[in-house]
Structures are given as C-alpha cells and as structure tokens.
Design an enzyme around this catalytic site. Structure first.
Site, PDB file in Angstrom:
ATOM      1  N   SER A 308       2.918   7.794  -7.521  1.00 21.57           N
ATOM      2  CA  SER A 308       1.916   7.110  -7.403  1.00 21.57           C
ATOM      3  C   SER A 308       0.896   7.725  -6.497  1.00 21.57           C
ATOM      4  O   SER A 308      -0.335   6.247  -5.788  1.00 21.57           O
ATOM      5  CB  SER A 308       1.460   5.725  -7.714  1.00 21.57           C
ATOM      6  OG  SER A 308       2.400   6.320  -8.823  1.00 21.57           O
ATOM      7  N   LYS A 310      -1.953   8.375  -3.856  1.00 20.85           N
ATOM      8  CA  LYS A 310      -2.862   7.744  -3.465  1.00 20.85           C
ATOM      9  C   LYS A 310      -3.832   9.815  -2.744  1.00 20.85           C
ATOM     10  O   LYS A 310      -3.012  10.498  -3.135  1.00 20.85           O
ATOM     11  CB  LYS A 310      -3.221   7.281  -1.742  1.00 20.85           C
ATOM     12  CG  LYS A 310      -2.787   6.075  -2.323  1.00 20.85           C
ATOM     13  CD  LYS A 310      -2.845   5.439  -0.094  1.00 20.85           C
ATOM     14  CE  LYS A 310      -2.207   4.331  -0.667  1.00 20.85           C
ATOM     15  NZ  LYS A 310      -3.092   3.018  -0.985  1.00 20.85           N
ATOM     16  N   ARG A 319      -1.776   4.363   7.321  1.00 24.28           N
ATOM     17  CA  ARG A 319      -1.277   4.203   9.456  1.00 24.28           C
ATOM     18  C   ARG A 319      -1.258   2.311   9.365  1.00 24.28           C
ATOM     19  O   ARG A 319      -0.474   1.986   9.808  1.00 24.28           O
ATOM     20  CB  ARG A 319      -2.024   5.386  10.225  1.00 24.28           C
ATOM     21  CG  ARG A 319      -3.218   4.917  10.896  1.00 24.28           C
ATOM     22  CD  ARG A 319      -3.460   5.802  11.578  1.00 24.28           C
ATOM     23  NE  ARG A 319      -4.823   5.402  11.913  1.00 24.28           N
ATOM     24  CZ  ARG A 319      -6.205   5.221  12.327  1.00 24.28           C
ATOM     25  NH1 ARG A 319      -6.009   6.523  10.457  1.00 24.28           N
ATOM     26  NH2 ARG A 319      -6.489   5.417  12.401  1.00 24.28           N
ATOM     27  N   ASP A 380       2.868   2.373  -5.397  1.00 23.89           N
ATOM     28  CA  ASP A 380       1.312   1.830  -4.819  1.00 23.89           C
ATOM     29  C   ASP A 380       1.573   0.766  -5.004  1.00 23.89           C
ATOM     30  O   ASP A 380       0.064  -0.031  -3.725  1.00 23.89           O
ATOM     31  CB  ASP A 380       0.303   2.809  -5.240  1.00 23.89           C
ATOM     32  CG  ASP A 380      -0.387   2.800  -3.658  1.00 23.89           C
ATOM     33  OD1 ASP A 380       0.046   2.909  -2.811  1.00 23.89           O
ATOM     34  OD2 ASP A 380      -2.202   3.177  -4.294  1.00 23.89           O
ATOM     35  N   GLU A 382       3.742  -0.776  -3.090  1.00 23.71           N
ATOM     36  CA  GLU A 382       4.863  -1.335  -3.051  1.00 23.71           C
ATOM     37  C   GLU A 382       5.063  -2.168  -1.931  1.00 23.71           C
ATOM     38  O   GLU A 382       5.959  -2.895  -1.284  1.00 23.71           O
ATOM     39  CB  GLU A 382       5.291  -0.229  -2.094  1.00 23.71           C
ATOM     40  CG  GLU A 382       4.624  -0.272  -0.113  1.00 23.71           C
ATOM     41  CD  GLU A 382       3.274  -0.067  -0.727  1.00 23.71           C
ATOM     42  OE1 GLU A 382       2.361  -0.376   0.512  1.00 23.71           O
ATOM     43  OE2 GLU A 382       2.060   0.619  -1.802  1.00 23.71           O
ATOM     44  N   ARG A 384       3.801  -5.507  -1.830  1.00 23.33           N
ATOM     45  CA  ARG A 384       4.771  -6.354  -2.481  1.00 23.33           C
ATOM     46  C   ARG A 384       6.415  -6.376  -2.944  1.00 23.33           C
ATOM     47  O   ARG A 384       6.760  -7.747  -3.429  1.00 23.33           O
ATOM     48  CB  ARG A 384       4.275  -6.903  -4.087  1.00 23.33           C
ATOM     49  CG  ARG A 384       4.122  -5.893  -5.160  1.00 23.33           C
ATOM     50  CD  ARG A 384       2.705  -5.958  -6.404  1.00 23.33           C
ATOM     51  NE  ARG A 384       1.464  -5.569  -5.529  1.00 23.33           N
ATOM     52  CZ  ARG A 384       0.391  -5.518  -6.521  1.00 23.33           C
ATOM     53  NH1 ARG A 384       0.584  -6.137  -7.565  1.00 23.33           N
ATOM     54  NH2 ARG A 384      -0.401  -5.096  -6.499  1.00 23.33           N
TER      55      ARG A 384
END
Length: 533
Positions: A308, A310, A319, A380, A382, A384
């Site tokens: 997914s 960005k 970063r 995206d 990720e 959690r």
C-alpha cells in the site's frame, strides 16, 4: 540474543558523538572577554519596554558598569524588545569588555496558564532567539549570564533554549558548508543555578540525540545501525551513572521463537533484518515493591507503505518513522544521566517496511504473539502491528505502567496540529503525570478518547479477530489506539501518538526546521515524576 556488549567494527562511526555545541565546565575559556558574546535576561512589559527600575535579573553577574551602559542606551534610544525575543548590542572594545551583549527579553509580570509554565517557555524562546541571531552572525564563543531572581529553576529553561537552538544537523555536508560549533559557558560557574543549567543541558542534549537519530537517512540508519549507534552511546555513558544498565539485542531467530509474527510481517519485505532492542535501567535505591515502568517505541527506520505504497511526495520524511524508538532511547539516556530512582524497561522494535515479492499484502491474516489474528487491509498501517507484539511482550515484567510512543497516524496532526502530543490512556493518573511533565518542559500533551465505538470498529473483520485498518472516515488516531488496546494487559497504559509533532516546520521557534525529537524532554520528566511524584 546478545547481552551487554555490541561489537563495533573499527571502521564504524558513532555519529551521535559529533556534538554541534560544547558546554564548557570548570575552567573558563582561554580567549579574552573581548571575543565573547554575552546573553543576559532583561525584564520588559507586554509592549517590550524595559523595566523602569532595574531591568536586569537579580542574579545577573554583569558588572555595574556594563549594566549602566546598557540601561543608558535603552533609555536614550527608547528600545523595545518584545517578550520572548532578543536584541544584540555591540560597542567599541574600549567601552564594553564583550564583543556583544544579547538581551533576552522576558516578561516582568506573572504569567498564568493552567496548561503550561509560560515563564519558562518564554525564557526558552528569548534565549533561543539570542542563539539563533549569534549563529547567523557566525559567533562561536557565547557566555550565558545567570537568572533566577524571579523563580527557581529558570536556569534550566535558559539551558534548554540555548542548547536546543544551537543544534544543527549537517554531518554529511562538506566542511565549507558546516556551521561552526558554538561554545557555551556560564558567566559565573559557581552561580546558584548551575545545577539547573546542567539539568537543562541533559534534557536538551537527549532531545538532540533523538533529533539526530530521526534525521539520519535510512540507508545509513538501518535497524541494525540503529542498534549499533544507540548501544555504542550507552556503553560510553553508563559508567557515569548510579543506574545499572543492561542491554539485550534480540535478533530474528529469537523474534520467531517468541512468535512476534506481526512485527516480522512488517519486516519481511525488506532485505534489512529486524531487531528488538531492550534497555533495562535499575537504580540501586529503587523501591523493589514497585514494578518497572515499561516504555515501548515504534522503530520503523523507513516506511514506504509497503504494498500500500505512499505517494512519492514527502516520502523522504518517512526516514523519521522510527521517531518513537528514538524518543524512547533518548528518554532512557536521560533517565541514566539524571539517575532516575526506579526501574525502567525500554523496548524498541526495529524494522523497515518495503514493497517486494516477499512483502505482506492487503488481505493477509497474521497471528500475533498474543494469539489474536489480524486481517491486514492496509500495509501502511504497519506501526500498530509492530507495537502489538511489543505491548504483548511487555507483560513479561508485570509492569506497573506501560507507555508506548509512536509516529502512528497523520490523523492526530489533523486533530492537534503540532501543538500537542496526542495521549490515549486508561488512567487519569498517567495523564496527570504526563500533563504535569509537559507543562514543565513546554512540550505539551492532550488527551484523546479511548471509546468502545472505536474498539468495535477494529473488531469488525470478516477474516480475523481484528482489522488493522477498518477504512472508516474520521477518528483515525482513535481507531489506531483502539487496535493497540487489544494487546495491553496492564491496567495502567498510555499511548502517545507523535505523528503531529515528530517533525518541526517552524512551529516551535527554539527548534530548527526538521526532525524535532519531541516529546523527549516531557518523557524524561515523566519518568522522574513517576518515581518521585
């Protein structure tokens, strides 16, 4: 698993030790006073008019002659300096013993605000204004006058403002493009506020460490390099503290043994190996009847979004998606240096989230360490997943409280902007301590709701127990927190969503544009308050 020592190759560079400022202790600088620039406080009204009596702080160590010259100049020229700003004055060397005097303007009136200590925040702003101006003038020798005539602890705010503003990140630039290192010293090393000055230095220095980690490009700060940098720094610091430090580096095989499949799923699309870095801090005088405080940090060293993916615009900012882990590491360093009298366990899950033929995919079902099955609808979302396994693992210590820190959502920025870190918590006590800590440091928090409504939304999954991204409009930060709540067994838990504060776009004037290191100072103060309320 590796414990205590990390073997650093001879060619390894410890970037974090390349300070952009130097605090001088003990002996005075060898250069003459004529080459130094003094910063001193001056008290003004709301319009910026200097006090008609004595505008200088009672603790000022400037000579009467210097003060008299400044007062005469201000009166003659009718100079106004708005509170929270500064003005630099220069005289010929035969008139003034210093190269320049920077007047940091602070309100002479009491400032009342139920959320924040406005006086200390104004001091940070005023002194940082002086530092920025002197930096623009390429001045490197700076002497700071004493304050404290109005309120105890003000020298700490002075130090924070100076050291946060003196920081800059230019380690990868050629020498001709680097800003010169600024040397900061006290005008009077024996002043009553010296202890506060040093405490403020530690708070600012730890936040600057978090700024450096978060700013470093992801090709030079992979999960493994994050571990290397942090461990190397702690190994050099721990001998100066009463706090006992144990470092544990958990590698991929151990993560698989622990069935941390949610964390591993995020990592599987990258060639970079995942790590869990543990820091265990124990003060010898800690109350053994109090279980440890566990801090958990999300450490996604680069987040492309995975499958997914960005948008390319501003993807370089990702970063800094390990900002939570950076803040937790910096908080641990602050607890070590300030001898926090308690037991603290810090857990940092370190991964990259990249697209590849091995990546986890929308529609996948993952079985987490806790046993919960998770339907992945958005790779995206990720962070959690990384936190889910760490929060479940935190129960090993039967902690007295758990606090996780993560750049989890952009939704929290929509709600709060850059003014506050969003806090979701199960107890009023934790929030009150966090709010008290944020009031002192000026880096504030705001409580957001944990609600059964959001818990039901993340439990609505056709394939699994939970859904990592229900896809509903609104309440994105709240649904993320509700998802995490399923993995927390400790009744005293707080989740800090720093998605709106990890980058500074000039909102905080004593921080330069770039990664902010927030809310490191608040977390350090929280640890101190937690064990000494």
């Amino acid at each position: 698993m590796r414990v205590q020592k990390w073997l650093i190759s001879k060619n390894s560079v410890n970037f974090l030790l390349k300070s952009k400022y130097v605090t001088i202790l003990g002996s005075r600088l060898s250069s003459s006073d004529a080459s130094k620039n003094v910063i001193t406080a001056i008290y003004v009204d709301s319009e910026g008019n200097p006090s008609s009596e004595d505008p200088f702080d009672k603790q000022s160590k400037l000579s009467d002659q210097v003060k008299g010259s400044v007062k005469s100049f201000l009166k003659e020229k009718r100079v106004q300096i708005k509170p929270g700003t500064s003005k630099v004055l220069s005289w010929p060397s035969d008139v003034m013993p210093y190269k320049s005097i920077s007047l940091a303007a602070v309100s002479k009136d009491n400032l009342n605000d139920p959320l924040v200590d406005l006086k200390r925040e104004q001091i940070r702003l005023a002194y940082s204004s002086s530092i920025r101006t002197l930096s623009t003038m390429k001045e490197t020798e700076v002497v700071v006058d004493s304050v404290g005539g109005q309120q105890q602890g003000e020298m700490g705010a002075v130090s924070e403002g100076c050291h946060l503003a003196a920081y800059n990140f230019d380690m990868y630039k050629a020498a001709k493009y680097k800003k010169p290192v600024m040397n900061l010293e006290l005008l009077d090393e024996s002043c009553a506020g010296r202890g506060d000055w040093m405490e403020g230095f530690v708070l600012a220095d730890c936040q600057n460490m978090a700024r450096t980690l978060t700013e470093m490009p992801s090709n030079l700060l992979t999960p493994e390099k994050f571990v290397e940098e942090v461990v190397n720094l702690f190994e050099q610091q721990k001998g100066d503290s009463e706090v006992e430090l144990e470092i544990k580096i958990r590698e991929e095989a151990w993560l698989r043994e622990q069935q941390m499949n949610a964390l591993l799923a995020v990592a599987q699309g990258s060639s970079q190996k995942p790590y869990l870095l543990e820091l265990h801090l124990t003060h010898p005088k800690a109350d053994k009847g109090v279980q440890p405080l566990v801090l958990v940090g999300k450490g996604v060293t680069f987040d492309s979004g995975g499958i997914s993916i960005k948008p390319s615009k501003l993807m370089d900012v990702m970063r800094g998606d390990m900002g939570g882990a950076a803040c937790v590491a910096a908080t641990a360093l602050g607890a070590l240096r300030l001898n926090v009298c308690g037991r603290v366990v810090c857990l940092m899950g370190l991964v990259e989230n990249m697209p590849s033929g091995d990546s986890f995919k929308p529609g996948d079902v993952i079985f987490s360490r806790s046993g919960h099955s998770i339907q992945v609808d958005n790779t995206d979302a990720e962070g959690r997943l990384v936190l889910a396994d760490l929060l479940d693992y935190s129960e090993v210590w039967q902690p007295s409280a758990v606090v996780d820190v993560a750049t989890l959502t952009l939704a929290v920025e929509v709600a709060l902007g850059a003014a506050f870190t969003g806090v979701f918590t199960t107890t009023n006590k934790l929030f009150d301590l966090l709010r008290k800590s944020g009031s002192s440091t000026g880096d504030q928090v705001w409580r957001l709701p944990l609600s059964p409504l959001f818990t039901r939304q993340v439990s609505n999954s056709p394939l699994a127990d939970l859904n990592n991204s229900p896809g509903l409009r609104g309440g994105g930060a709240c649904t993320a927190a509700a998802f995490l709540s399923h993995f927390v067994k400790c009744p005293s838990w707080a989740h800090l969503d720093i998605g709106g504060v990890f980058e500074n776009k000039n909102e905080v004037q004593y921080l330069s544009k770039g990664m902010s290191g927030r809310p490191t100072r608040t977390l350090i103060q929280f640890c101190r308050n937690y064990f000494s309320p």
